[in-house]
Design an enzyme around this catalytic site. Structure first.
Site, PDB file in Angstrom:
ATOM      1  N   CYS A  35       0.812  -1.218   0.000  1.00 30.82           N
ATOM      2  CA  CYS A  35       0.000   0.000   0.000  1.00 30.82           C
ATOM      3  C   CYS A  35       0.847   1.270   0.000  1.00 30.82           C
ATOM      4  CB  CYS A  35      -0.953  -0.017   1.186  1.00 30.82           C
ATOM      5  SG  CYS A  35      -2.060  -1.420   1.098  1.00 30.82           S
TER       6      CYS A  35
ATOM      7  N   HIS B 239      -3.641   6.932   1.761  1.00 30.65           N
ATOM      8  CA  HIS B 239      -3.990   5.587   1.292  1.00 30.65           C
ATOM      9  C   HIS B 239      -5.388   5.257   1.811  1.00 30.65           C
ATOM     10  CE1 HIS B 239      -3.989   1.381   0.485  1.00 30.65           C
ATOM     11  NE2 HIS B 239      -3.929   1.032   1.754  1.00 30.65           N
TER      12      HIS B 239
ATOM     13  N   ASN C 169     -10.127  -0.753  -0.998  1.00 28.90           N
ATOM     14  CA  ASN C 169      -8.668  -0.663  -0.900  1.00 28.90           C
ATOM     15  C   ASN C 169      -8.057  -1.269  -2.169  1.00 28.90           C
ATOM     16  OD1 ASN C 169      -5.958  -0.882  -0.298  1.00 28.90           O
ATOM     17  ND2 ASN C 169      -6.262  -1.739   1.747  1.00 28.90           N
TER      18      ASN C 169
HETATM   19  O1  UT7 Z   1      -4.041  -1.453   3.144  1.00 30.57           O
HETATM   20  C1  UT7 Z   1      -3.309  -2.373   3.853  1.00 30.57           C
HETATM   21  C2  UT7 Z   1      -3.458  -2.201   5.281  1.00 30.57           C
HETATM   22  N1  UT7 Z   1      -4.663  -2.820   5.742  1.00 30.57           N
HETATM   23  C3  UT7 Z   1      -5.429  -2.132   6.567  1.00 30.57           C
HETATM   24  O2  UT7 Z   1      -5.175  -0.988   6.842  1.00 30.57           O
HETATM   25  C4  UT7 Z   1      -6.605  -2.878   7.199  1.00 30.57           C
HETATM   26  C5  UT7 Z   1      -6.639  -2.559   8.658  1.00 30.57           C
HETATM   27  N2  UT7 Z   1      -7.685  -3.279   9.349  1.00 30.57           N
HETATM   28  C6  UT7 Z   1      -9.004  -2.954   9.225  1.00 30.57           C
HETATM   29  O3  UT7 Z   1      -9.383  -2.110   8.443  1.00 30.57           O
HETATM   30  C7  UT7 Z   1      -9.963  -3.632  10.147  1.00 30.57           C
HETATM   31  O4  UT7 Z   1      -9.248  -4.333  11.135  1.00 30.57           O
HETATM   32  C8  UT7 Z   1     -10.953  -4.615   9.447  1.00 30.57           C
HETATM   33  C9  UT7 Z   1     -11.934  -3.821   8.596  1.00 30.57           C
HETATM   34  C10 UT7 Z   1     -10.194  -5.608   8.596  1.00 30.57           C
HETATM   35  C11 UT7 Z   1     -11.749  -5.364  10.497  1.00 30.57           C
HETATM   36  O5  UT7 Z   1     -12.449  -4.445  11.323  1.00 30.57           O
HETATM   37  P1  UT7 Z   1     -12.327  -4.543  12.910  1.00 30.57           P
HETATM   38  O6  UT7 Z   1     -13.159  -3.476  13.459  1.00 30.57           O
HETATM   39  O7  UT7 Z   1     -10.881  -4.567  13.281  1.00 30.57           O
HETATM   40  O8  UT7 Z   1     -13.021  -5.928  13.173  1.00 30.57           O
HETATM   41  P2  UT7 Z   1     -12.457  -7.145  14.025  1.00 30.57           P
HETATM   42  O9  UT7 Z   1     -11.502  -7.927  13.224  1.00 30.57           O
HETATM   43  O10 UT7 Z   1     -12.046  -6.655  15.375  1.00 30.57           O
HETATM   44  O11 UT7 Z   1     -13.784  -7.976  14.206  1.00 30.57           O
HETATM   45  C12 UT7 Z   1     -14.903  -7.461  14.958  1.00 30.57           C
HETATM   46  C13 UT7 Z   1     -16.043  -8.418  14.811  1.00 30.57           C
HETATM   47  C14 UT7 Z   1     -15.658  -9.867  15.045  1.00 30.57           C
HETATM   48  O12 UT7 Z   1     -16.765 -10.533  15.620  1.00 30.57           O
HETATM   49  P3  UT7 Z   1     -16.823 -10.794  17.210  1.00 30.57           P
HETATM   50  O13 UT7 Z   1     -15.598 -11.597  17.525  1.00 30.57           O
HETATM   51  O14 UT7 Z   1     -16.819  -9.444  17.835  1.00 30.57           O
HETATM   52  O15 UT7 Z   1     -18.116 -11.534  17.357  1.00 30.57           O
HETATM   53  C15 UT7 Z   1     -15.437 -10.390  13.658  1.00 30.57           C
HETATM   54  O16 UT7 Z   1     -15.608 -11.774  13.565  1.00 30.57           O
HETATM   55  O17 UT7 Z   1     -16.538  -8.354  13.466  1.00 30.57           O
HETATM   56  C16 UT7 Z   1     -16.508  -9.654  12.898  1.00 30.57           C
HETATM   57  N3  UT7 Z   1     -16.215  -9.487  11.476  1.00 30.57           N
HETATM   58  C17 UT7 Z   1     -17.174  -9.342  10.556  1.00 30.57           C
HETATM   59  N4  UT7 Z   1     -18.513  -9.307  10.643  1.00 30.57           N
HETATM   60  C18 UT7 Z   1     -19.217  -9.132   9.514  1.00 30.57           C
HETATM   61  C19 UT7 Z   1     -15.007  -9.436  10.870  1.00 30.57           C
HETATM   62  N5  UT7 Z   1     -15.167  -9.259   9.540  1.00 30.57           N
HETATM   63  C20 UT7 Z   1     -16.495  -9.193   9.321  1.00 30.57           C
HETATM   64  C21 UT7 Z   1     -17.291  -9.026   8.167  1.00 30.57           C
HETATM   65  N6  UT7 Z   1     -18.644  -9.001   8.313  1.00 30.57           N
HETATM   66  N7  UT7 Z   1     -16.759  -8.874   6.941  1.00 30.57           N
END
Ligand code: UT7
Length: 303
Positions: A88, A228, A258
């Protein structure tokens, strides 16, 4: 394909739409299309190009480089070039390299392309990643003259201790392609989202702040922050800590998701189309990504 919802995606990421390339389209095809548009707008022929840098993590193949394929398609017979892998942050590293090549007088122009066909390396059974990425390419033409003065400075960092948090494990010399790597889905992007998120929120602000300080500037001197586009929450946190209001920050990930090396040229393009950039404006580009990689550039907009 996966258990998710439109609401979750919009709220947690800010993404509404993404573009996925048709199966017959590869990264070099999008790169050539972006390059042709840039050359056409400048009234330049491919034959006038002196160097081509293609920033990508999804080359058409391991080798030859995508830059060679693009050079051939553009008829850029005088240009040399290479691929640059920094995920990125790739486009910013390419832009810095181009600016140096032009500033030293080594070249009169360098074409920098950010192009990624992320859909080819995304696992559509993994809801943590498959809702994030899209396909795109964009290009900047960096030229001697005004552009040589446009580049003000950069701050780039890599931190390999974060390498495991965002990677495509197989297909290289560590884990060459085999039936096993394919059946274990190791040719897809693996991400520990929260780890990357925490790093991105901290680093994107920090690198912007340090670059501005190095040049005796404050966030208020910046006309536009063009970051980004990974997650609107990362961008919002960076803008808030820098004290930049919404109208000084470009966000278009709602339309594209992204697109890895594509995000910054795409966001710049939107800023131009929306008349948000004028000649002489100070632009702050910033990115954080896999590696970890991070970077920021201060640029005085030149046209
Ligand atoms: O460009 C390269 C660099 N990459 C980035 O900058 C990405 C950085 N990371 C992010 O943008 C975020 O971490 C994500 C968008 C990937 C994930 O969001 P988050 O707020 O960190 O979610 P999380 O992984 O903490 O998950 C929260 C909850 C979990 O459920 P529980 O354990 O709270 O029941 C996940 O299982 O959301 C759940 N979850 C989803 N639910 C519905 C994770 N992905 C999804 C989904 N749909 N797609």
């Amino acid at each position: 394909m996966v258990e998710t919802s439109d609401e979750w995606i919009r709220e947690r990421t800010g993404i509404r739409e993404r573009h996925i390339a048709n199966p017959e389209i590869a990264t070099s095809d999008m790169a050539v299309a972006a390059a042709r548009q840039a050359l056409c707008e400048r009234g330049m022929a491919g034959a006038e190009l002196e160097a081509i840098i293609v920033c990508t993590v999804t080359p058409d193949m391991m080798f030859p480089s995508t830059a060679c394929l693009v050079q051939h398609q553009l008829g850029a017979l005088r240009a040399w070039g290479f691929d640059l892998v920094a995920a990125c942050s790739g486009f910013l590293y390419g832009l810095t390299t181009a600016a140096q090549l032009v500033a030293t007088g080594a070249h009169r122009n360098v074409l920098v392309i950010g192009a990624d066909t992320m859909s080819r390396i995304i696992d559509y059974t993994d809801r943590g990643t498959c809702i994030l990425f899209g396909d795109a390419a964009g290009a900047f033409l960096v030229e001697s003259g005004e552009d040589s003065e446009a580049y003000i400075g950069h701050l780039h960092e890599i931190d390999g201790s974060g390498g495991d948090f965002l990677k495509m494990p197989a297909g290289g010399s560590r884990l060459p392609a085999s039936q096993e790597t394919v059946s274990e889905r190791l040719h897809y992007v693996k991400q520990e989202g929260q780890q990357v998120f925490k790093f991105a929120v901290r680093k994107m602000y920090e690198i912007c702040e340090r670059l501005l300080e190095k040049h005796g500037l404050s966030p208020q001197d910046v006309k536009l922050l063009i970051p980004h586009q990974a997650n609107k929450r990362i961008i919002a946190a960076t803008a808030q800590r820098l004290g930049l209001p919404d109208d000084q920050v470009v966000i278009n990930l709602d339309k594209y998701g992204n697109t890895t090396a594509g995000t910054i040229p795409l966001a710049t393009r939107d800023a131009i189309t929306q008349n948000r950039l004028k000649k002489g404006d100070l632009v702050l580009f910033a990115a954080v990504g896999a590696g970890y990689t991070a970077g920021a550039i201060l640029w005085r907009w030149g046209y």
